[in-house]
Design an enzyme around this catalytic site. Structure first.
Site, PDB file in Angstrom:
ATOM      1  N   HIS A   1       4.353   5.422  13.127  1.00  0.00           N
ATOM      2  CA  HIS A   1       2.907   5.685  13.120  1.00  0.00           C
ATOM      3  C   HIS A   1       2.447   6.255  14.459  1.00  0.00           C
ATOM      4  O   HIS A   1       1.608   7.162  14.504  1.00  0.00           O
ATOM      5  CB  HIS A   1       2.138   4.396  12.810  1.00  0.00           C
ATOM      6  CG  HIS A   1       2.135   4.028  11.354  1.00  0.00           C
ATOM      7  ND1 HIS A   1       3.190   3.385  10.759  1.00  0.00           N
ATOM      8  CD2 HIS A   1       1.210   4.220  10.380  1.00  0.00           C
ATOM      9  CE1 HIS A   1       2.913   3.199   9.473  1.00  0.00           C
ATOM     10  NE2 HIS A   1       1.714   3.691   9.218  1.00  0.00           N
TER      11      HIS A   1
ATOM     12  N   TRP B   1       0.803  -1.222   0.000  1.00  0.00           N
ATOM     13  CA  TRP B   1       0.000   0.000   0.000  1.00  0.00           C
ATOM     14  C   TRP B   1       0.840   1.279   0.000  1.00  0.00           C
ATOM     15  O   TRP B   1       0.378   2.335  -0.426  1.00  0.00           O
ATOM     16  CB  TRP B   1      -0.966   0.004   1.178  1.00  0.00           C
ATOM     17  CG  TRP B   1      -0.401   0.542   2.453  1.00  0.00           C
ATOM     18  CD1 TRP B   1       0.301  -0.159   3.387  1.00  0.00           C
ATOM     19  CD2 TRP B   1      -0.509   1.872   2.946  1.00  0.00           C
ATOM     20  NE1 TRP B   1       0.645   0.661   4.429  1.00  0.00           N
ATOM     21  CE2 TRP B   1       0.155   1.918   4.190  1.00  0.00           C
ATOM     22  CE3 TRP B   1      -1.118   3.035   2.472  1.00  0.00           C
ATOM     23  CZ2 TRP B   1       0.245   3.080   4.945  1.00  0.00           C
ATOM     24  CZ3 TRP B   1      -1.017   4.194   3.224  1.00  0.00           C
ATOM     25  CH2 TRP B   1      -0.348   4.202   4.447  1.00  0.00           C
ATOM     26  N   ASN B   2       2.083   1.206   0.449  1.00  0.00           N
ATOM     27  CA  ASN B   2       2.925   2.405   0.533  1.00  0.00           C
ATOM     28  C   ASN B   2       4.332   2.034   0.095  1.00  0.00           C
ATOM     29  O   ASN B   2       5.193   1.737   0.920  1.00  0.00           O
ATOM     30  CB  ASN B   2       2.919   2.947   1.961  1.00  0.00           C
ATOM     31  CG  ASN B   2       3.550   4.312   2.083  1.00  0.00           C
ATOM     32  OD1 ASN B   2       4.344   4.715   1.251  1.00  0.00           O
ATOM     33  ND2 ASN B   2       3.199   5.046   3.126  1.00  0.00           N
TER      34      ASN B   2
ATOM     35  N   TYR C   1      15.745  -3.543   6.936  1.00  0.00           N
ATOM     36  CA  TYR C   1      15.793  -4.986   6.684  1.00  0.00           C
ATOM     37  C   TYR C   1      17.151  -5.420   6.142  1.00  0.00           C
ATOM     38  O   TYR C   1      17.812  -6.295   6.725  1.00  0.00           O
ATOM     39  CB  TYR C   1      14.679  -5.364   5.707  1.00  0.00           C
ATOM     40  CG  TYR C   1      14.609  -6.844   5.405  1.00  0.00           C
ATOM     41  CD1 TYR C   1      13.948  -7.712   6.281  1.00  0.00           C
ATOM     42  CD2 TYR C   1      15.190  -7.369   4.260  1.00  0.00           C
ATOM     43  CE1 TYR C   1      13.879  -9.071   6.011  1.00  0.00           C
ATOM     44  CE2 TYR C   1      15.134  -8.715   3.986  1.00  0.00           C
ATOM     45  CZ  TYR C   1      14.479  -9.566   4.858  1.00  0.00           C
ATOM     46  OH  TYR C   1      14.408 -10.913   4.597  1.00  0.00           O
TER      47      TYR C   1
ATOM     48  N   PRO D   1       6.879   3.889  -1.238  1.00  0.00           N
ATOM     49  CA  PRO D   1       8.020   4.698  -0.794  1.00  0.00           C
ATOM     50  C   PRO D   1       8.512   4.321   0.602  1.00  0.00           C
ATOM     51  O   PRO D   1       9.728   4.167   0.820  1.00  0.00           O
ATOM     52  CB  PRO D   1       7.463   6.127  -0.840  1.00  0.00           C
ATOM     53  CG  PRO D   1       6.412   6.095  -1.886  1.00  0.00           C
ATOM     54  CD  PRO D   1       5.775   4.740  -1.744  1.00  0.00           C
ATOM     55  N   VAL D   2       7.592   4.157   1.557  1.00  0.00           N
ATOM     56  CA  VAL D   2       8.005   3.781   2.915  1.00  0.00           C
ATOM     57  C   VAL D   2       8.512   2.345   2.940  1.00  0.00           C
ATOM     58  O   VAL D   2       9.498   2.035   3.627  1.00  0.00           O
ATOM     59  CB  VAL D   2       6.842   3.977   3.895  1.00  0.00           C
ATOM     60  CG1 VAL D   2       7.193   3.409   5.269  1.00  0.00           C
ATOM     61  CG2 VAL D   2       6.492   5.449   4.022  1.00  0.00           C
ATOM     62  N   HIS D   3       7.864   1.459   2.204  1.00  0.00           N
ATOM     63  CA  HIS D   3       8.311   0.071   2.160  1.00  0.00           C
ATOM     64  C   HIS D   3       9.731  -0.034   1.627  1.00  0.00           C
ATOM     65  O   HIS D   3      10.570  -0.772   2.169  1.00  0.00           O
ATOM     66  CB  HIS D   3       7.358  -0.765   1.293  1.00  0.00           C
ATOM     67  CG  HIS D   3       7.868  -2.142   1.001  1.00  0.00           C
ATOM     68  ND1 HIS D   3       8.595  -2.437  -0.140  1.00  0.00           N
ATOM     69  CD2 HIS D   3       7.794  -3.299   1.706  1.00  0.00           C
ATOM     70  CE1 HIS D   3       8.926  -3.717  -0.124  1.00  0.00           C
ATOM     71  NE2 HIS D   3       8.449  -4.252   0.974  1.00  0.00           N
TER      72      HIS D   3
ATOM     73  N   TYR E   1     -11.099  14.327  23.632  1.00  0.00           N
ATOM     74  CA  TYR E   1     -12.225  15.141  24.076  1.00  0.00           C
ATOM     75  C   TYR E   1     -12.386  15.136  25.590  1.00  0.00           C
ATOM     76  O   TYR E   1     -13.035  16.009  26.170  1.00  0.00           O
ATOM     77  CB  TYR E   1     -13.519  14.658  23.422  1.00  0.00           C
ATOM     78  CG  TYR E   1     -13.677  15.191  22.008  1.00  0.00           C
ATOM     79  CD1 TYR E   1     -14.171  16.450  21.773  1.00  0.00           C
ATOM     80  CD2 TYR E   1     -13.294  14.404  20.918  1.00  0.00           C
ATOM     81  CE1 TYR E   1     -14.301  16.967  20.488  1.00  0.00           C
ATOM     82  CE2 TYR E   1     -13.431  14.894  19.625  1.00  0.00           C
ATOM     83  CZ  TYR E   1     -13.930  16.170  19.421  1.00  0.00           C
ATOM     84  OH  TYR E   1     -14.047  16.659  18.143  1.00  0.00           O
TER      85      TYR E   1
END
Length: 473
Positions: free
Chosen positions: A400, A362-363, A375, A365-367, A470
């Site tokens: 994240h 899904w991502n 890795y 660039p980050v992968h 909140y």
């Protein structure tokens, strides 16, 4: 020729049709003898109907003709994208689905404009601008912080330039780089938490802070690795022009050898992407203001189940719109204006059967950054594949959590905990051969389970962070 003037074969065919029998023809005779003709290919023009020249079915059996959906699916599955580093999206075969695309766009447009039109007809403002004004509060501070972070990134370039030209030693460069990373990470983080920014500018500035941090790290170690490979400082590697180019292109991995370039800037492409960006922002604003904010404000009155059920659909729609706005619109715009040719920002994550496949697709660039700088780095140091994968997940979870902590101006560990809990699910999913195309039922079931997680996970995160937000504001 019969007495009536009708050919005998035609007359026999009519009689056979009236009696319900099937005439024996050379084609079906060969089929019954085991010497049948080769299967005929179907085209989009058939739509499952008989055409002249098709053979008759065998006696006592049915002949299945593909439906239009089956024909489209088969054709699209066999369609391959051009095997080039740079390709135009107009080369993808979409002519078959253009009507459905128009229908989908029309439905989205009607849903987007329905509420503003009804508000106008009822004498109310078409759009509630309270959330927009709240989001723009502190915009000057946000831009100043971003400018300061960009200027701070030049310290990484300066360290390489000073070392390559003999102004500082390599050990001093290594020490100063780690100090600069700490300053870049901790000082803005401290500033964010001490200022009362609303979640939108806080999210933007937190995201850009992490992006610059990843870019700086990749640039520093990319130059350093090439210098070690060449056994010299190589001042020609330290180029301000290349560094500035790397800061603006949609990539987190610095490549000393350069990047694939597109041939030209397409103004029509930019115009279309700009309109798509405006449309995505309008849809996101409507979704947040009218579907999510009322639920957030009642977070302390609603039960956990009620809150999650209320936000399951809006949460996954918000995530999808943010994905489209980021990876399909914004990154493509930056790629177009910088002649950046590699547009593979994501893969078919919607077909994922487990969380590991989703994280990989899904991502991109980050992968790619995690694969190269975490890795592979750990694998070269002698760690096992399992340990390297765990560290990749740990880094991703920390990033994240930092982003959400900046967004909601308080440090919690909800996101980190939920991401780390995915690790045993990933390894349990490997016991099920869902990724194998030979198990379509398991694959469909695994994909449905993945989508259930996409509906449930974001809604649960919104519950945890909004309840805390909140209660303390």
């Amino acid at each position: 020729m019969s007495a009536s003037g009708v050919p005998a074969a035609t007359e026999d065919a009519a009689a056979a049709a009236a009696s319900g029998t099937v005439l024996e023809t050379p084609n079906n005779r060969e089929s019954r003898d085991g010497r049948g003709t080769t299967p005929r290919s179907y085209s989009f023009g058939s739509h499952g109907r008989l055409r002249p020249g098709w053979h008759y079915p065998q006696k006592g059996k049915y002949e299945l003709h593909p439906s239009l959906i089956q024909e489209m699916t088969s054709q699209l599955e066999n369609t391959r994208l051009p095997e080039k580093d740079y390709w135009d999206d107009t080369e993808v075969t979409t002519a078959v689905l253009w009507g459905f695309t128009n229908l989908l766009l029309l439905i989205i447009a009607v849903l987007a404009l329905q509420l503003p039109l009804l508000n106008y007809l009822r004498g109310r403002p078409p759009i509630d601008l309270e959330f927009l004004l709240w989001s723009l509060d502190g915009a000057v501070t946000t831009l100043l912080l971003y400018a300061a972070m960009v200027l701070g990134s030049f310290s990484v370039f300066a360290l390489h330039w000073l070392a390559a030209n003999g102004w500082i030693s390599v050990p001093l460069r290594e020490l100063l780089y780690r100090f600069a990373c700490g300053i870049h990470l901790l000082v803005p983080y401290k500033v964010f938490l001490n200022r009362s920014l609303s979640p939108v500018p806080a999210f933007f500035i937190g995201l850009q802070s992490l992006v610059l941090l990843l870019k700086n790290h990749s640039y520093y170690f990319g130059i350093r690795a090439k210098q070690i490979e060449r056994h010299g400082m190589c001042p020609d590697l330290v180029s301000l022009k290349r560094f500035l180019y790397f800061l603006v292109i949609p990539s987190l991995v610095y490549r000393v050898e350069g990047y694939v370039h597109s041939p030209r800037i397409r103004m029509g492409f930019l115009l279309r992407r700009t309109l798509e960006a405006l449309g995505c922002m309008f849809l996101i604003y409507e979704l947040v203001v009218y579907s999510m904010m009322p639920v957030f404000k009642q977070v302390n009155q609603l039960s956990t189940v009620e809150f999650i059920v209320e936000l399951m659909i809006p949460a996954v729609l918000l995530w999808t719109l943010l994905f489209i706005a980021t990876f399909e619109v914004i990154l493509n715009v930056f790629a177009e204006v910088t002649y950046f040719g590699d547009r593979r920002f994501y893969e078919d994550w919607w077909n994922s059967t487990n969380l590991a496949e989703f994280s990989r697709k899904w991502n991109r660039p980050v992968h790619d950054w995690l694969y190269l700088h975490v890795y592979r780095c750990l694998m070269r140091r002698g760690y096992t594949k399992l340990v390297a994968q765990l560290f990749v997940f740990l880094f991703s979870a920390i990033f994240h959590e930092m982003l959400l902590s900046i967004t909601f101006l308080r440090v919690r560990a909800w996101m980190f905990t939920l991401m780390m809990l995915q690790i045993p699910l990933i390894y349990l999913a490997k016991l099920v051969p869902a990724e194998d195309a030979g198990h379509p039922v398991l694959r469909r079931g695994a994909n449905l389970f993945f989508w259930f997680g996409m509906f449930f996970g974001p809604a649960l995160l919104f519950l945890l962070y909004s309840k805390d937000y909140y209660q303390n504001t």
